[in-house]
Motif scaffolding. Structure first.
Motif, PDB file in Angstrom:
ATOM      1  N   MET A 160       0.852  -1.181   0.000  1.00 36.41           N
ATOM      2  CA  MET A 160       0.000   0.000   0.000  1.00 36.41           C
ATOM      3  C   MET A 160       0.893   1.237   0.000  1.00 36.41           C
ATOM      4  O   MET A 160       1.816   1.344   0.781  1.00 36.41           O
ATOM      5  N   GLN A 161       0.603   2.169  -0.873  1.00 35.70           N
ATOM      6  CA  GLN A 161       1.401   3.382  -0.989  1.00 35.70           C
ATOM      7  C   GLN A 161       0.862   4.465  -0.043  1.00 35.70           C
ATOM      8  O   GLN A 161      -0.320   4.740  -0.013  1.00 35.70           O
ATOM      9  N   HIS A 162       1.774   5.051   0.692  1.00 35.50           N
ATOM     10  CA  HIS A 162       1.416   6.137   1.604  1.00 35.50           C
ATOM     11  C   HIS A 162       2.321   7.337   1.368  1.00 35.50           C
ATOM     12  O   HIS A 162       2.588   8.115   2.271  1.00 35.50           O
ATOM     13  N   ASN A 176       4.742  10.437  12.685  1.00 36.21           N
ATOM     14  CA  ASN A 176       6.040  10.423  12.027  1.00 36.21           C
ATOM     15  C   ASN A 176       6.155   9.183  11.155  1.00 36.21           C
ATOM     16  O   ASN A 176       5.341   8.261  11.270  1.00 36.21           O
ATOM     17  N   THR A 177       7.148   9.166  10.278  1.00 33.32           N
ATOM     18  CA  THR A 177       7.439   7.993   9.462  1.00 33.32           C
ATOM     19  C   THR A 177       8.915   7.655   9.598  1.00 33.32           C
ATOM     20  O   THR A 177       9.732   8.504   9.953  1.00 33.32           O
ATOM     21  N   ASP A 219      13.757  -1.141   3.214  1.00 26.42           N
ATOM     22  CA  ASP A 219      12.609  -1.061   2.306  1.00 26.42           C
ATOM     23  C   ASP A 219      11.280  -1.149   3.048  1.00 26.42           C
ATOM     24  O   ASP A 219      10.222  -0.986   2.444  1.00 26.42           O
ATOM     25  N   THR A 220      11.326  -1.422   4.353  1.00 27.17           N
ATOM     26  CA  THR A 220      10.114  -1.551   5.156  1.00 27.17           C
ATOM     27  C   THR A 220       9.858  -0.246   5.894  1.00 27.17           C
ATOM     28  O   THR A 220      10.585   0.115   6.824  1.00 27.17           O
ATOM     29  N   ALA A 276       3.989   2.077  16.485  1.00 26.11           N
ATOM     30  CA  ALA A 276       4.578   1.864  15.164  1.00 26.11           C
ATOM     31  C   ALA A 276       3.721   0.880  14.382  1.00 26.11           C
ATOM     32  O   ALA A 276       3.376  -0.197  14.877  1.00 26.11           O
ATOM     33  N   CYS A 277       3.360   1.261  13.156  1.00 28.37           N
ATOM     34  CA  CYS A 277       2.536   0.419  12.294  1.00 28.37           C
ATOM     35  C   CYS A 277       3.232   0.199  10.953  1.00 28.37           C
ATOM     36  O   CYS A 277       3.945   1.078  10.467  1.00 28.37           O
ATOM     37  N   LEU A 278       2.982  -0.953  10.372  1.00 28.44           N
ATOM     38  CA  LEU A 278       3.446  -1.232   9.016  1.00 28.44           C
ATOM     39  C   LEU A 278       2.444  -0.654   8.023  1.00 28.44           C
ATOM     40  O   LEU A 278       1.284  -0.384   8.378  1.00 28.44           O
TER      41      LEU A 278
END
Length: 85
Positions: free
Chosen positions: A1-3, A44-45, A53-54, A73-75
């Protein structure tokens, strides 16, 4: 999924049940932070150090009382920029 378009302060929604795996200080292991559809705010990211890459997303989900919950923290596949239908 793109964010890629998400920015700090944006609303996001849990796509799955988000449970404390023991890594959130001051919270019980197994505590449920969000169920599918729960709204949160992106704080935040970042990235997993050993897996660049994660991408990780730091989110504060609303509690049942409507207050901001602890940062979690979420994926990418655990959140959506759109409300669940």
């Amino acid at each position: 999924m793109q964010h890629a378009n998400l920015q700090k302060g944006d609303a996001v929604f849990a796509t799955t049940t988000i449970v404390n795996d023991g890594s959130v200080p001051g919270c019980e292991t197994g505590e449920v932070f969000a169920t599918p559809g729960t709204m949160g705010m992106l704080l935040n990211t970042g990235y997993v150090e050993l897996e660049p890459d994660t991408e990780l997303f730091l989110v504060s989900f609303r509690t049942e009382a409507g207050e901001p919950g602890p940062p979690v923290a979420c994926l990418a596949d655990e959140i959506s920029a759109q409300p669940l239908a």
